[in-house]
Design a protein around this motif. Structure first.
Motif, PDB file in Angstrom:
ATOM      1  N   SER A  36       0.874  -1.172   0.000  1.00 31.40           N
ATOM      2  CA  SER A  36       0.000   0.000   0.000  1.00 31.40           C
ATOM      3  C   SER A  36       0.912   1.223   0.000  1.00 31.40           C
ATOM      4  O   SER A  36       1.682   1.436   0.943  1.00 31.40           O
ATOM      5  CB  SER A  36      -0.898   0.008   1.241  1.00 31.40           C
ATOM      6  OG  SER A  36      -1.688   1.178   1.263  1.00 31.40           O
ATOM      7  N   ASN A  37       0.855   1.988  -1.082  1.00 33.32           N
ATOM      8  CA  ASN A  37       1.735   3.143  -1.253  1.00 33.32           C
ATOM      9  C   ASN A  37       0.976   4.428  -0.954  1.00 33.32           C
ATOM     10  O   ASN A  37      -0.168   4.590  -1.363  1.00 33.32           O
ATOM     11  CB  ASN A  37       2.268   3.185  -2.690  1.00 33.32           C
ATOM     12  CG  ASN A  37       3.008   1.917  -3.035  1.00 33.32           C
ATOM     13  OD1 ASN A  37       3.939   1.531  -2.356  1.00 33.32           O
ATOM     14  ND2 ASN A  37       2.580   1.243  -4.086  1.00 33.32           N
ATOM     15  N   SER A  38       1.653   5.333  -0.254  1.00 41.24           N
ATOM     16  CA  SER A  38       1.028   6.628   0.011  1.00 41.24           C
ATOM     17  C   SER A  38       2.073   7.734  -0.129  1.00 41.24           C
ATOM     18  O   SER A  38       3.258   7.528   0.121  1.00 41.24           O
ATOM     19  CB  SER A  38       0.399   6.663   1.404  1.00 41.24           C
ATOM     20  OG  SER A  38       1.390   6.559   2.399  1.00 41.24           O
ATOM     21  N   SER A  39       1.596   8.894  -0.529  1.00 42.28           N
ATOM     22  CA  SER A  39       2.462  10.067  -0.684  1.00 42.28           C
ATOM     23  C   SER A  39       1.784  11.273  -0.077  1.00 42.28           C
ATOM     24  O   SER A  39       0.577  11.458  -0.235  1.00 42.28           O
ATOM     25  CB  SER A  39       2.736  10.362  -2.163  1.00 42.28           C
ATOM     26  OG  SER A  39       3.420   9.302  -2.765  1.00 42.28           O
ATOM     27  N   ASP A  40       2.567  12.084   0.602  1.00 42.21           N
ATOM     28  CA  ASP A  40       2.073  13.359   1.108  1.00 42.21           C
ATOM     29  C   ASP A  40       2.112  14.377  -0.020  1.00 42.21           C
ATOM     30  O   ASP A  40       2.856  14.229  -0.993  1.00 42.21           O
ATOM     31  CB  ASP A  40       2.963  13.879   2.245  1.00 42.21           C
ATOM     32  CG  ASP A  40       2.940  12.982   3.471  1.00 42.21           C
ATOM     33  OD1 ASP A  40       1.974  12.203   3.624  1.00 42.21           O
ATOM     34  OD2 ASP A  40       3.883  13.071   4.277  1.00 42.21           O
ATOM     35  N   ASP A  41       1.306  15.424   0.116  1.00 43.28           N
ATOM     36  CA  ASP A  41       1.419  16.532  -0.823  1.00 43.28           C
ATOM     37  C   ASP A  41       2.814  17.125  -0.687  1.00 43.28           C
ATOM     38  O   ASP A  41       3.337  17.249   0.422  1.00 43.28           O
ATOM     39  CB  ASP A  41       0.370  17.608  -0.527  1.00 43.28           C
ATOM     40  CG  ASP A  41      -1.027  17.158  -0.894  1.00 43.28           C
ATOM     41  OD1 ASP A  41      -1.163  16.269  -1.767  1.00 43.28           O
ATOM     42  OD2 ASP A  41      -1.988  17.670  -0.296  1.00 43.28           O
ATOM     43  N   PRO A  42       3.450  17.504  -1.790  1.00 41.01           N
ATOM     44  CA  PRO A  42       4.803  18.050  -1.707  1.00 41.01           C
ATOM     45  C   PRO A  42       4.825  19.398  -0.991  1.00 41.01           C
ATOM     46  O   PRO A  42       3.868  20.176  -1.047  1.00 41.01           O
ATOM     47  CB  PRO A  42       5.236  18.204  -3.171  1.00 41.01           C
ATOM     48  CG  PRO A  42       3.988  18.117  -3.975  1.00 41.01           C
ATOM     49  CD  PRO A  42       2.964  17.420  -3.155  1.00 41.01           C
ATOM     50  N   THR A  43       5.925  19.622  -0.288  1.00 45.16           N
ATOM     51  CA  THR A  43       6.180  20.917   0.352  1.00 45.16           C
ATOM     52  C   THR A  43       7.097  21.702  -0.568  1.00 45.16           C
ATOM     53  O   THR A  43       8.144  21.203  -0.982  1.00 45.16           O
ATOM     54  CB  THR A  43       6.861  20.724   1.722  1.00 45.16           C
ATOM     55  OG1 THR A  43       6.014  19.907   2.534  1.00 45.16           O
ATOM     56  CG2 THR A  43       7.122  22.049   2.403  1.00 45.16           C
ATOM     57  N   THR A  44       6.701  22.934  -0.912  1.00 47.42           N
ATOM     58  CA  THR A  44       7.514  23.781  -1.786  1.00 47.42           C
ATOM     59  C   THR A  44       8.275  24.785  -0.926  1.00 47.42           C
ATOM     60  O   THR A  44       7.706  25.428  -0.054  1.00 47.42           O
ATOM     61  CB  THR A  44       6.625  24.524  -2.801  1.00 47.42           C
ATOM     62  OG1 THR A  44       5.884  23.551  -3.543  1.00 47.42           O
ATOM     63  CG2 THR A  44       7.463  25.365  -3.749  1.00 47.42           C
ATOM     64  N   TYR A  45       9.575  24.929  -1.209  1.00 46.65           N
ATOM     65  CA  TYR A  45      10.437  25.818  -0.447  1.00 46.65           C
ATOM     66  C   TYR A  45      10.696  27.094  -1.235  1.00 46.65           C
ATOM     67  O   TYR A  45      10.443  27.170  -2.448  1.00 46.65           O
ATOM     68  CB  TYR A  45      11.756  25.102  -0.105  1.00 46.65           C
ATOM     69  CG  TYR A  45      11.517  23.955   0.842  1.00 46.65           C
ATOM     70  CD1 TYR A  45      11.425  24.161   2.214  1.00 46.65           C
ATOM     71  CD2 TYR A  45      11.349  22.654   0.360  1.00 46.65           C
ATOM     72  CE1 TYR A  45      11.180  23.113   3.082  1.00 46.65           C
ATOM     73  CE2 TYR A  45      11.106  21.595   1.221  1.00 46.65           C
ATOM     74  CZ  TYR A  45      11.024  21.835   2.579  1.00 46.65           C
ATOM     75  OH  TYR A  45      10.778  20.797   3.426  1.00 46.65           O
ATOM     76  N   LEU A  46      11.182  28.116  -0.544  1.00 50.05           N
ATOM     77  CA  LEU A  46      11.425  29.429  -1.132  1.00 50.05           C
ATOM     78  C   LEU A  46      12.304  29.353  -2.371  1.00 50.05           C
ATOM     79  O   LEU A  46      12.078  30.079  -3.341  1.00 50.05           O
ATOM     80  CB  LEU A  46      12.063  30.366  -0.088  1.00 50.05           C
ATOM     81  CG  LEU A  46      12.349  31.795  -0.536  1.00 50.05           C
ATOM     82  CD1 LEU A  46      11.060  32.509  -0.940  1.00 50.05           C
ATOM     83  CD2 LEU A  46      13.056  32.566   0.566  1.00 50.05           C
ATOM     84  N   ASP A  47      13.268  28.424  -2.371  1.00 49.42           N
ATOM     85  CA  ASP A  47      14.161  28.329  -3.529  1.00 49.42           C
ATOM     86  C   ASP A  47      13.530  27.601  -4.714  1.00 49.42           C
ATOM     87  O   ASP A  47      14.149  27.413  -5.740  1.00 49.42           O
ATOM     88  CB  ASP A  47      15.475  27.652  -3.133  1.00 49.42           C
ATOM     89  CG  ASP A  47      15.318  26.186  -2.775  1.00 49.42           C
ATOM     90  OD1 ASP A  47      14.182  25.660  -2.781  1.00 49.42           O
ATOM     91  OD2 ASP A  47      16.345  25.548  -2.471  1.00 49.42           O
ATOM     92  N   GLY A  48      12.267  27.159  -4.567  1.00 47.72           N
ATOM     93  CA  GLY A  48      11.569  26.494  -5.661  1.00 47.72           C
ATOM     94  C   GLY A  48      11.643  24.977  -5.609  1.00 47.72           C
ATOM     95  O   GLY A  48      10.958  24.295  -6.377  1.00 47.72           O
ATOM     96  N   SER A  49      12.473  24.455  -4.729  1.00 44.61           N
ATOM     97  CA  SER A  49      12.566  22.994  -4.637  1.00 44.61           C
ATOM     98  C   SER A  49      11.337  22.430  -3.925  1.00 44.61           C
ATOM     99  O   SER A  49      10.621  23.152  -3.219  1.00 44.61           O
ATOM    100  CB  SER A  49      13.845  22.586  -3.891  1.00 44.61           C
ATOM    101  OG  SER A  49      13.804  23.050  -2.555  1.00 44.61           O
ATOM    102  N   GLN A  50      11.102  21.146  -4.173  1.00 44.59           N
ATOM    103  CA  GLN A  50       9.975  20.475  -3.530  1.00 44.59           C
ATOM    104  C   GLN A  50      10.454  19.200  -2.848  1.00 44.59           C
ATOM    105  O   GLN A  50      11.416  18.566  -3.293  1.00 44.59           O
ATOM    106  CB  GLN A  50       8.892  20.112  -4.546  1.00 44.59           C
ATOM    107  CG  GLN A  50       8.123  21.287  -5.063  1.00 44.59           C
ATOM    108  CD  GLN A  50       6.932  20.837  -5.908  1.00 44.59           C
ATOM    109  OE1 GLN A  50       6.931  19.751  -6.468  1.00 44.59           O
ATOM    110  NE2 GLN A  50       5.925  21.685  -5.987  1.00 44.59           N
ATOM    111  N   GLU A  51       9.753  18.855  -1.797  1.00 41.35           N
ATOM    112  CA  GLU A  51      10.056  17.643  -1.062  1.00 41.35           C
ATOM    113  C   GLU A  51       8.748  16.922  -0.762  1.00 41.35           C
ATOM    114  O   GLU A  51       7.785  17.539  -0.321  1.00 41.35           O
ATOM    115  CB  GLU A  51      10.756  18.023   0.243  1.00 41.35           C
ATOM    116  CG  GLU A  51      11.286  16.902   1.045  1.00 41.35           C
ATOM    117  CD  GLU A  51      12.022  17.434   2.275  1.00 41.35           C
ATOM    118  OE1 GLU A  51      11.414  17.399   3.360  1.00 41.35           O
ATOM    119  OE2 GLU A  51      13.160  17.889   2.139  1.00 41.35           O
TER     120      GLU A  51
END
Length: 140
Positions: A36-51
């Protein structure tokens, strides 16, 4: 190139407890490791990167043919409910893979239609899942 093994069974599914363990193989009409796979909504940082966090949880699922004897699987699962025990799943004994880890045993349903050979589904949470080589055997 090794030949492909596409048929489930004959194989084995064993859970080890403090005495010796329990072989489910002769009572299973279905056996499956299910992710069972799950993903959180990505967090976007000021520099434009996402996690984003992605995780997978596993269960060992299957269908058990009812056995109303004193040592049937429903009794064993009831007696070992909520215990986390090691398991080994060999999908096909002529294949070259086995899966191991720990399952948390949960009770399974008992009964069903009158004058029928009933089956009941189970789902055991899995942790520490690994795969390894399995030495192929012939026969059983």
């Amino acid at each position: 190139m090794a030949s492909k093994v596409r048929t489930l069974g004959p194989g084995s599914f064993n859970i080890t407890d403090e005495k010796s363990g329990r072989d489910f193989s002769a009572d299973l009409t279905k056996a499956q490791l299910n992710p069972s796979n799950s993903s959180d909504d990505p967090t976007t940082y000021l520099d434009g990167s996402q996690e984003a966090n992605t995780s997978t949880t596993w269960t060992m699922e299957g269908t058990i043919g009812d056995d109303f004897s004193a040592d049937g699987l429903s009794v064993w699962c009831f007696d070992h409910a909520n215990e986390t025990l090691p398991f080994e799943f060999v999908p096909n004994k002529t294949g070259a893979i086995k899966w191991t880890g720990d399952v948390t045993v949960t009770p399974v349903a008992v009964g069903g239609d009158v004058k029928s050979k009933n089956t009941n589904d189970f789902s055991f949470p899995v942790t520490n899942l690994k795969h390894a080589a399995h030495t192929a055997t012939t026969g059983a």
